[in-house]
Design an enzyme around this catalytic site. Structure first.
Site, mmCIF file in Angstrom:
data_model
loop_
_atom_site.group_PDB
_atom_site.id
_atom_site.type_symbol
_atom_site.label_atom_id
_atom_site.label_comp_id
_atom_site.label_asym_id
_atom_site.label_seq_id
_atom_site.Cartn_x
_atom_site.Cartn_y
_atom_site.Cartn_z
ATOM 1 N N LYS A 1 -3.684 1.037 3.887
ATOM 2 C CA LYS A 1 -2.675 -0.031 3.925
ATOM 3 C C LYS A 1 -1.898 0.176 5.222
ATOM 4 C CE LYS A 1 0.923 -2.149 1.017
ATOM 5 N NZ LYS A 1 0.482 -3.528 1.087
HETATM 6 N N1 PPE Z 1 -3.915 -6.940 -1.098
HETATM 7 C C1 PPE Z 1 -3.082 -6.909 -0.022
HETATM 8 C C2 PPE Z 1 -3.629 -7.355 1.279
HETATM 9 C C3 PPE Z 1 -1.779 -6.466 -0.184
HETATM 10 O O1 PPE Z 1 -0.979 -6.431 0.887
HETATM 11 C C4 PPE Z 1 -1.304 -6.070 -1.453
HETATM 12 C C5 PPE Z 1 0.102 -5.595 -1.641
HETATM 13 C C6 PPE Z 1 -2.195 -6.116 -2.545
HETATM 14 C C7 PPE Z 1 -3.487 -6.553 -2.323
HETATM 15 C C8 PPE Z 1 -1.806 -5.670 -3.926
HETATM 16 O O2 PPE Z 1 -1.720 -4.266 -3.983
HETATM 17 P P1 PPE Z 1 -0.769 -3.528 -5.021
HETATM 18 O O3 PPE Z 1 0.640 -3.793 -4.595
HETATM 19 O O4 PPE Z 1 -1.146 -2.100 -4.931
HETATM 20 O O5 PPE Z 1 -1.038 -4.103 -6.379
HETATM 21 N N2 PPE Z 1 1.057 -6.167 -0.772
HETATM 22 C C9 PPE Z 1 2.361 -5.559 -0.645
HETATM 23 C C10 PPE Z 1 3.102 -6.055 0.585
HETATM 24 C C11 PPE Z 1 3.587 -7.460 0.574
HETATM 25 C C12 PPE Z 1 4.437 -7.794 1.798
HETATM 26 O O6 PPE Z 1 4.570 -9.003 2.119
HETATM 27 O O7 PPE Z 1 4.978 -6.895 2.440
HETATM 28 C C13 PPE Z 1 3.168 -5.652 -1.916
HETATM 29 O O8 PPE Z 1 2.846 -6.432 -2.822
HETATM 30 O O9 PPE Z 1 4.140 -4.916 -2.036
#
Ligand code: PPE
Length: 309
Positions: free
Chosen positions: A155
Site C-alpha cells: 500500500k
Molecule cells: N483497495 C484500495 C486501492 C484501497 O486503497 C483500499 C483502502 C482498499 C482496497 C480496502 O482495503 P482495506 O482498508 O484494508 O479494507 N483504502 C484506504 C485509503 C482511502 C483514502 O482515500 O485514503 C482506506 O480505506 O482507508
C-alpha cells in the site's frame, strides 16, 4: 480539531509535524501507509483489525526495502497512545512511513525512513447517504497496474497517482467512484476500495492475483459471508458481469460496506441497497457498533479515549 501527531517516537503538536521540501517522498512518492478505523462501540472505543493493518504496513515497507525502526508491538502501542492522547472516541488512523532527507536522485537507500501516525475524525467516505442509498459509479478508463509494474501488495503512496486519476475522472463525469479493470480487462477494484458482486445468491470478488490491494475489510466480509452460509468465489469477472449483477458493493476501511446502485448508467438490482449487502452490513455493524467480537478483530483503546467524548 487538530490532534497531536506521533512522529518518530514522540507526540508532537499538529503544527510541528513537518518535513523538508527536499524529502525523497515529495519527489518520488516513496511512502507506504495504512488506513485504520477506531470505533466507539457499545463496549468502548476499539480499533478494527489493528495488528493486521500494521503487519500490512510492515510488509509494504519491506517490499520497498524501508527499515521501520519499530516492531509491530511498538507500532501498536504508539497507535493506541496517539488515539488515547487525542481524546477521540472514534477516528480514522493514518500511519505513514516515508523516505526523508539524504540525497536527491531516485536511489532511496541513503535516505532516512520516517514514521508518522496521525488521527482525525472521518465520516462516510463516499457520502453521508451512500451506506443506505448506494453510489453511482463508472468503469475507469485507467487500468489497475500490471503485476510487473508496481507491487500491488504494497500500500504505497505512489500507487495512488493511478487511483487519483480514476477518482478525478469519475467525479468530473458525475460519478462517485471508478472501478478499475486489470490489464487483461477483468474487474479489479475501486480507486480506494475492493469490490464484491452478488448474482443468484453467490458472492464474487477479484483474486489478489489481479493486482488488487488485499483488503482487510474484504477479508472480514468473506469471513462474515461464509459464516452466514454464502458461497464466496475469488474469481476473474468480465466487465459486463457488473451490469448483470443482482447486487454490487465496495469494501474498505474508509468506505466500510458501501452499496453500488449503478455502473455506467446500468441500474444494479432495484437501484438501491440489496438484501445480501444489507445483511453483511448488519453483520459488520454488529462488530463495530455493538462491539460483538467473536473473531478477535477489536483492540480496545485505553482511557482516556474510551471514557471521554
Ligand atoms: N483497495 C484500495 C486501492 C484501497 O486503497 C483500499 C483502502 C482498499 C482496497 C480496502 O482495503 P482495506 O482498508 O484494508 O479494507 N483504502 C484506504 C485509503 C482511502 C483514502 O482515500 O485514503 C482506506 O480505506 O482507508
Amino acid at each position: 480539531m487538530q490532534h497531536d501527531i506521533w512522529f518518530n517516537g514522540t507526540l508532537v503538536p499538529y503544527e510541528d509535524a513537518k518535513i523538508h521540501v527536499l524529502s525523497h517522498v515529495v519527489h518520488y512518492g516513496s511512502s507506504v501507509f495504512e488506513g485504520i478505523r477506531c470505533y466507539r462501540t457499545e463496549r468502548g472505543s476499539a480499533v478494527f483489525r489493528l495488528r493486521e493493518h500494521l503487519q500490512r504496513l510492515i510488509d509494504s515497507a519491506r517490499i520497498y526495502r524501508m527499515e521501520i525502526p519499530y516492531t509491530l508491538d511498538e507500532l501498536e502501542r504508539a497507535t493506541l497512545e496517539t488515539i488515547a492522547h487525542s481524546g477521540l472516541t472514534s477516528c480514522y488512523i493514518r500511519p505513514v512511513v516515508f523516505r526523508g532527507m539524504g540525497s536527491m536522485g531516485v536511489n532511496p537507500l541513503k535516505n532516512t525512513v520516517e514514521t508518522v501516525i496521525a488521527v482525525w475524525e472521518w465520516g462516510a467516505y463516499l457520502g453521508a447517504e451512500a451506506l443506505e442509498q448506494g453510489v453511482d459509479v463508472q468503469v475507469a478508463s485507467w487500468n489497475r497496474m500490471a503485476p510487473n509494474t508496481f507491487p500491488a501488495l504494497a500500500k504505497a503512496g505512489g500507487n495512488y497517482l493511478n487511483a487519483s486519476l480514476v477518482k478525478m475522472d469519475a467525479v468530473l463525469n458525475g460519478f462517485t467512484e471508478g472501478i478499475m479493470l486489470n490489464v487483461d480487462g477483468y474487474v479489479a477494484e475501486g480507486s480506494g476500495e475492493n469490490l464484491f458482486l452478488v448474482r443468484n445468491g453467490t458472492l464474487y470478488t477479484a483474486p489478489t492475483s489481479l493486482s488488487i490491494l488485499p483488503g482487510i475489510t474484504r477479508d472480514a466480509v468473506i469471513t462474515l459471508a461464509r459464516e452466514r452460509g454464502f458461497t464466496v468465489e475469488e474469481t476473474r469477472l468480465p466487465r459486463e458481469a457488473l451490469y448483470l449483477a443482482d447486487e454490487l458493493f465496495f469494501t474498505g476501511t474508509a468506505a466500510e460496506i458501501t452499496p453500488i446502485r449503478s455502473v455506467d448508467h446500468h441500474r444494479i438490482g432495484q437501484g438501491t441497497r440489496g438484501p445480501i449487502t444489507a445483511e453483511l452490513q448488519e453483520a459488520f455493524f454488529d462488530v463495530i457498533r455493538r462491539g460483538n467480537d467473536p473473531h478477535g478483530w477489536l483492540t480496545p483503546v485505553p482511557a482516556p479515549a474510551a471514557t471521554e467524548g
